[in-house]
Write an enzyme that holds these catalytic residues in place. Structure first.
Site, PDB file in Angstrom:
ATOM      1  N   GLY A  40       2.416  19.556  14.338  1.00 46.45           N
ATOM      2  CA  GLY A  40       1.266  18.655  14.444  1.00 46.45           C
ATOM      3  C   GLY A  40       0.195  19.269  15.332  1.00 46.45           C
ATOM      4  O   GLY A  40      -0.538  18.566  16.016  1.00 46.45           O
ATOM      5  N   SER A  42      -2.464  20.912  14.461  1.00 51.60           N
ATOM      6  CA  SER A  42      -3.759  21.177  13.821  1.00 51.60           C
ATOM      7  C   SER A  42      -4.868  20.253  14.302  1.00 51.60           C
ATOM      8  O   SER A  42      -6.036  20.486  14.021  1.00 51.60           O
ATOM      9  CB  SER A  42      -3.618  21.075  12.299  1.00 51.60           C
ATOM     10  OG  SER A  42      -3.322  19.739  11.927  1.00 51.60           O
ATOM     11  N   GLY A  44      -5.858  16.550  17.183  1.00 54.27           N
ATOM     12  CA  GLY A  44      -5.424  15.550  18.161  1.00 54.27           C
ATOM     13  C   GLY A  44      -4.716  16.144  19.364  1.00 54.27           C
ATOM     14  O   GLY A  44      -5.098  17.197  19.878  1.00 54.27           O
ATOM     15  N   ARG A  65       0.628  20.010   7.736  1.00 57.72           N
ATOM     16  CA  ARG A  65       0.559  20.111   6.278  1.00 57.72           C
ATOM     17  C   ARG A  65      -0.771  20.714   5.804  1.00 57.72           C
ATOM     18  O   ARG A  65      -0.785  21.692   5.075  1.00 57.72           O
ATOM     19  CB  ARG A  65       0.760  18.728   5.634  1.00 57.72           C
ATOM     20  CG  ARG A  65       2.198  18.231   5.666  1.00 57.72           C
ATOM     21  CD  ARG A  65       2.262  16.757   5.363  1.00 57.72           C
ATOM     22  NE  ARG A  65       1.354  16.007   6.245  1.00 57.72           N
ATOM     23  CZ  ARG A  65       1.059  14.725   6.125  1.00 57.72           C
ATOM     24  NH1 ARG A  65       1.585  14.018   5.144  1.00 57.72           N
ATOM     25  NH2 ARG A  65       0.254  14.138   6.977  1.00 57.72           N
ATOM     26  N   ASP A  91       5.658  20.358   5.447  1.00 60.41           N
ATOM     27  CA  ASP A  91       5.892  18.949   5.762  1.00 60.41           C
ATOM     28  C   ASP A  91       7.202  18.888   6.545  1.00 60.41           C
ATOM     29  O   ASP A  91       8.218  19.414   6.080  1.00 60.41           O
ATOM     30  CB  ASP A  91       6.001  18.143   4.456  1.00 60.41           C
ATOM     31  CG  ASP A  91       5.999  16.642   4.718  1.00 60.41           C
ATOM     32  OD1 ASP A  91       6.671  16.189   5.678  1.00 60.41           O
ATOM     33  OD2 ASP A  91       5.325  15.914   3.964  1.00 60.41           O
ATOM     34  N   SER A 168       6.867  11.612  22.826  1.00 57.67           N
ATOM     35  CA  SER A 168       7.190  10.196  22.642  1.00 57.67           C
ATOM     36  C   SER A 168       5.889   9.421  22.777  1.00 57.67           C
ATOM     37  O   SER A 168       4.852   9.827  22.243  1.00 57.67           O
ATOM     38  CB  SER A 168       8.253   9.760  23.651  1.00 57.67           C
ATOM     39  OG  SER A 168       8.594   8.413  23.460  1.00 57.67           O
ATOM     40  N   TYR A 182       7.629   2.105  14.775  1.00 54.07           N
ATOM     41  CA  TYR A 182       7.127   3.238  15.577  1.00 54.07           C
ATOM     42  C   TYR A 182       7.885   3.336  16.897  1.00 54.07           C
ATOM     43  O   TYR A 182       8.354   4.412  17.287  1.00 54.07           O
ATOM     44  CB  TYR A 182       5.627   3.056  15.813  1.00 54.07           C
ATOM     45  CG  TYR A 182       4.986   4.130  16.659  1.00 54.07           C
ATOM     46  CD1 TYR A 182       4.750   5.398  16.140  1.00 54.07           C
ATOM     47  CD2 TYR A 182       4.595   3.865  17.976  1.00 54.07           C
ATOM     48  CE1 TYR A 182       4.144   6.385  16.914  1.00 54.07           C
ATOM     49  CE2 TYR A 182       3.991   4.842  18.750  1.00 54.07           C
ATOM     50  CZ  TYR A 182       3.767   6.104  18.221  1.00 54.07           C
ATOM     51  OH  TYR A 182       3.167   7.073  18.991  1.00 54.07           O
ATOM     52  N   LYS A 186      10.259   6.371  18.533  1.00 55.11           N
ATOM     53  CA  LYS A 186       9.967   7.020  19.814  1.00 55.11           C
ATOM     54  C   LYS A 186      11.092   6.789  20.837  1.00 55.11           C
ATOM     55  O   LYS A 186      11.382   7.663  21.642  1.00 55.11           O
ATOM     56  CB  LYS A 186       8.615   6.536  20.351  1.00 55.11           C
ATOM     57  CG  LYS A 186       7.426   6.944  19.468  1.00 55.11           C
ATOM     58  CD  LYS A 186       7.317   8.464  19.321  1.00 55.11           C
ATOM     59  CE  LYS A 186       6.063   8.902  18.593  1.00 55.11           C
ATOM     60  NZ  LYS A 186       5.992  10.367  18.421  1.00 55.11           N
TER      61      LYS A 186
HETATM   62  N1  LIG Z   1      -2.981   8.994  19.720  1.00 59.49           N
HETATM   63  C1  LIG Z   1      -2.248   8.144  20.420  1.00 59.49           C
HETATM   64  O1  LIG Z   1      -2.718   7.066  20.801  1.00 59.49           O
HETATM   65  C2  LIG Z   1      -0.849   8.506  20.797  1.00 59.49           C
HETATM   66  C3  LIG Z   1      -0.116   9.425  20.074  1.00 59.49           C
HETATM   67  N2  LIG Z   1       1.187   9.714  20.432  1.00 59.49           N
HETATM   68  C4  LIG Z   1       1.968  10.683  19.663  1.00 59.49           C
HETATM   69  O2  LIG Z   1       1.370  11.960  19.784  1.00 59.49           O
HETATM   70  C5  LIG Z   1       1.589  12.733  18.608  1.00 59.49           C
HETATM   71  C6  LIG Z   1       0.261  13.233  18.067  1.00 59.49           C
HETATM   72  O3  LIG Z   1      -0.574  12.127  17.815  1.00 59.49           O
HETATM   73  P1  LIG Z   1      -2.116  12.275  17.436  1.00 59.49           P
HETATM   74  O4  LIG Z   1      -2.641  13.527  18.015  1.00 59.49           O
HETATM   75  O5  LIG Z   1      -2.754  10.989  17.728  1.00 59.49           O
HETATM   76  O6  LIG Z   1      -1.992  12.425  15.838  1.00 59.49           O
HETATM   77  P2  LIG Z   1      -3.025  12.910  14.738  1.00 59.49           P
HETATM   78  O7  LIG Z   1      -2.846  12.009  13.576  1.00 59.49           O
HETATM   79  O8  LIG Z   1      -4.387  13.067  15.299  1.00 59.49           O
HETATM   80  O9  LIG Z   1      -2.413  14.350  14.348  1.00 59.49           O
HETATM   81  C7  LIG Z   1      -1.125  14.393  13.824  1.00 59.49           C
HETATM   82  C8  LIG Z   1      -0.678  15.822  13.573  1.00 59.49           C
HETATM   83  O10 LIG Z   1       0.626  15.818  12.986  1.00 59.49           O
HETATM   84  C9  LIG Z   1       0.578  16.446  11.700  1.00 59.49           C
HETATM   85  N3  LIG Z   1       1.496  15.789  10.767  1.00 59.49           N
HETATM   86  C10 LIG Z   1       1.496  14.490  10.383  1.00 59.49           C
HETATM   87  N4  LIG Z   1       2.458  14.260   9.483  1.00 59.49           N
HETATM   88  C11 LIG Z   1       3.086  15.450   9.276  1.00 59.49           C
HETATM   89  C12 LIG Z   1       4.147  15.866   8.429  1.00 59.49           C
HETATM   90  N5  LIG Z   1       4.776  15.011   7.594  1.00 59.49           N
HETATM   91  N6  LIG Z   1       4.543  17.169   8.468  1.00 59.49           N
HETATM   92  C13 LIG Z   1       3.911  18.037   9.290  1.00 59.49           C
HETATM   93  N7  LIG Z   1       2.915  17.700  10.100  1.00 59.49           N
HETATM   94  C14 LIG Z   1       2.487  16.422  10.093  1.00 59.49           C
HETATM   95  C15 LIG Z   1      -0.886  16.325  11.275  1.00 59.49           C
HETATM   96  O11 LIG Z   1      -1.299  17.287  10.325  1.00 59.49           O
HETATM   97  P3  LIG Z   1      -1.202  17.002   8.704  1.00 59.49           P
HETATM   98  O12 LIG Z   1      -1.571  15.575   8.490  1.00 59.49           O
HETATM   99  O13 LIG Z   1      -2.130  17.991   8.091  1.00 59.49           O
HETATM  100  O14 LIG Z   1       0.222  17.281   8.351  1.00 59.49           O
HETATM  101  C16 LIG Z   1      -1.577  16.559  12.622  1.00 59.49           C
HETATM  102  O15 LIG Z   1      -1.595  17.927  12.939  1.00 59.49           O
HETATM  103  C17 LIG Z   1       2.342  11.807  17.641  1.00 59.49           C
HETATM  104  O16 LIG Z   1       3.719  12.073  17.749  1.00 59.49           O
HETATM  105  C18 LIG Z   1       2.031  10.416  18.170  1.00 59.49           C
HETATM  106  O17 LIG Z   1       3.012   9.488  17.842  1.00 59.49           O
HETATM  107  C19 LIG Z   1       1.774   9.132  21.522  1.00 59.49           C
HETATM  108  C20 LIG Z   1       1.078   8.217  22.278  1.00 59.49           C
HETATM  109  C21 LIG Z   1      -0.276   7.830  21.969  1.00 59.49           C
HETATM  110  C1  LIG Z   2       5.895  -0.930  35.858  1.00 59.34           C
HETATM  111  C2  LIG Z   2       4.570  -0.359  35.497  1.00 59.34           C
HETATM  112  C3  LIG Z   2       4.079  -0.657  34.125  1.00 59.34           C
HETATM  113  C4  LIG Z   2       2.873   0.136  33.659  1.00 59.34           C
HETATM  114  C5  LIG Z   2       2.117  -0.339  32.434  1.00 59.34           C
HETATM  115  C6  LIG Z   2       2.833  -0.329  31.113  1.00 59.34           C
HETATM  116  C7  LIG Z   2       1.948  -0.481  29.929  1.00 59.34           C
HETATM  117  C8  LIG Z   2       2.661  -0.354  28.616  1.00 59.34           C
HETATM  118  C9  LIG Z   2       1.758  -0.479  27.425  1.00 59.34           C
HETATM  119  C10 LIG Z   2       2.366  -0.019  26.127  1.00 59.34           C
HETATM  120  C11 LIG Z   2       1.376   0.742  25.329  1.00 59.34           C
HETATM  121  C12 LIG Z   2       1.867   1.414  24.109  1.00 59.34           C
HETATM  122  C13 LIG Z   2       0.791   2.307  23.528  1.00 59.34           C
HETATM  123  C14 LIG Z   2       1.294   3.295  22.524  1.00 59.34           C
HETATM  124  C15 LIG Z   2       0.194   3.958  21.731  1.00 59.34           C
HETATM  125  C16 LIG Z   2       0.666   4.922  20.698  1.00 59.34           C
HETATM  126  O1  LIG Z   2       1.723   5.459  20.748  1.00 59.34           O
HETATM  127  C17 LIG Z   2      -0.276   5.247  19.591  1.00 59.34           C
HETATM  128  N1  LIG Z   2       0.369   5.988  18.571  1.00 59.34           N
HETATM  129  C18 LIG Z   2      -0.974   4.022  19.153  1.00 59.34           C
HETATM  130  O2  LIG Z   2      -1.542   4.010  17.920  1.00 59.34           O
END
Ligand SMILES: NC(=O)C1=CN([C@@H]2O[C@H](COP(=O)(O)OP(=O)(O)OC[C@H]3O[C@@H](n4cnc5c(N)ncnc54)[C@H](OP(=O)(O)O)[C@@H]3O)[C@@H](O)[C@H]2O)C=CC1
Ligand SMILES: CCCCCCCCCCCCCCCC(=O)[C@@H](N)CO
Length: 322
Positions: A40, A42, A44, A65, A91, A168, A182, A186
């Site tokens: 992942g 590429s 974010g 992908r 993938d 996570s 989700y 995680k």
């Molecule tokens: N953004 C947020 O708010 C948060 C995100 N996270 C976690 O951080 C990680 C990255 O998130 P984020 O940067 O937002 O995601 P993005 O959607 O911006 O990017 C996701 C990346 O994963 C790749 N990907 C998705 N599906 C597949 C697949 N089936 N095979 C291979 N590659 C894949 C995508 O490329 P492509 O689609 O081309 O395959 C891309 O590079 C994730 O695990 C997410 O759960 C955790 C907390 C908060």
């Molecule tokens: C004792 C101290 C406590 C501190 C505060 C705790 C707050 C918890 C909030 C939970 C937020 C979950 C966001 C996940 C977003 C994510 O994973 C993305 N993929 C969303 O799209």
């Protein structure tokens, strides 16, 4: 003075004791001139991690992908840093494709399992197919990547400390409204990391888990627009971050060999509240966990009181509208 001394003594004894007993022992994992493989990568958070690692002189491999997006990511890294960047289109659900990519990339020193998808919706309306996609990509996909990489990692030439870091989320520490599937994926990564750490420590391989709050990324844009209002309110308990900040903290956490990598101060409190029986290498953090566990459990109960209040209010206004 005497009272102060009496209070200080047990704290010092605790620090001393934990200094000797924390397991696994503290470790530093170098990044410079090593091979960092990011799934992942590429866009974010993954791309931000890649850029941070590149700025510290690592050789980078990205897996995702979309070839187009991979190409763009490679260009943006090579423009800024003089490092070698390889890209692999696969993938993560396709084990053979993942294995081919990893074998071609060569022995990995730091494996960042960051890929992930999130579709936010109440359990009752979310389709089982959508839930299964999250489980297949986030959870099984992570198993595929680690399964394919581990033999090569064990065989690495330099035998220096290696890392497997799993992305996570705070939703992997707190089950969150709208995130049933989700959150399950995680939370699942934590079980995987805790178990695997016990198995691969003898190979000088060290696990990390990163727990970001909501982060501005291309993937989060559509999720923000469609998420239930309650999810938005609860997840806003912790302020959002930029991908670059999460990238920096991730690389910093990996280098310092941390098992749990929270992203901000409230994340650190949440990590203490949810420490459970996870490993802790740092005796200072271990001491904080012992001393503050009760207090942060109290804060957690206050948060639940607040969240359940919000949910109750929303359901009442929804009923009135009907
Ligand atoms: N953004 C947020 O708010 C948060 C995100 N996270 C976690 O951080 C990680 C990255 O998130 P984020 O940067 O937002 O995601 P993005 O959607 O911006 O990017 C996701 C990346 O994963 C790749 N990907 C998705 N599906 C597949 C697949 N089936 N095979 C291979 N590659 C894949 C995508 O490329 P492509 O689609 O081309 O395959 C891309 O590079 C994730 O695990 C997410 O759960 C955790 C907390 C908060
Ligand atoms: C004792 C101290 C406590 C501190 C505060 C705790 C707050 C918890 C909030 C939970 C937020 C979950 C966001 C996940 C977003 C994510 O994973 C993305 N993929 C969303 O799209």
């Amino acid at each position: 003075m005497v009272l102060f001394g009496l209070l200080l003594l047990p704290v010092l004894l605790l620090l001393l004791l934990l200094y000797f007993i924390v397991r696994p022992r503290p470790i530093n994992i170098p990044i410079k001139n090593r091979h960092v493989f990011i799934t992942g990568g590429s866009m974010g958070i993954g791309l931000a991690i890649a850029k941070q690692a590149a700025s510290e002189g690592a050789r980078i491999s990205l897996l995702a992908r979309s070839v187009d997006q991979l190409q763009k990511a490679k260009e943006s890294i090579c423009q800024a840093y003089e490092v070698e960047v390889s890209i692999f289109s696969a993938d993560v659900r396709d084990y053979d494709a993942v294995e081919r990519a990893i074998n071609e990339a060569g022995s990995i020193d730091v494996l960042v399992v960051n890929h992930g998808v999130y579709y936010v919706e109440e359990f009752e309306t979310q389709g089982l197919d959508v839930m299964k996609t999250m489980i297949d990509v986030n959870l099984m996909g992570s198993f595929n990547v680690i399964k394919a990489a581990l033999p090569l990692m064990k065989d690495r030439k330099d035998k220096g400390p290696a890392s497997i870091a799993l992305m996570s989320s705070m939703a992997g520490q707190v089950g969150t409204y709208g995130f049933a599937a989700y959150s399950a994926t995680k939370f699942g990564l934590r079980g995987l990391a805790e178990a695997l750490q016990q198995e691969v420590l003898e190979n000088n391989i060290h696990l990390s888990l990163i727990f970001p709050p909501v982060t501005e990324t291309p993937g989060f844009e559509p999720a923000r627009k469609t998420m239930p209002e309650i999810t938005n309110i609860i997840s806003s308990t912790s302020a959002g971050m930029k991908a670059e900040e999460v990238g920096k903290i991730t690389i910093q956490g990996i280098k310092s060999g941390s098992f749990s990598i929270p992203c901000k101060l409230d994340g650190r409190a949440l990590a203490i509240a949810t420490a459970g029986l996870s490993p802790q290498r740092c005796f200072i953090m271990a001491s904080l966990e012992v001393v503050f566990a009760g207090l942060f459990r109290f804060v957690a109960l206050l948060l639940q009181w607040n969240w359940y209040g919000i949910i109750e209010k929303k359901k009442i206004t929804e009923k009135k509208k009907q």
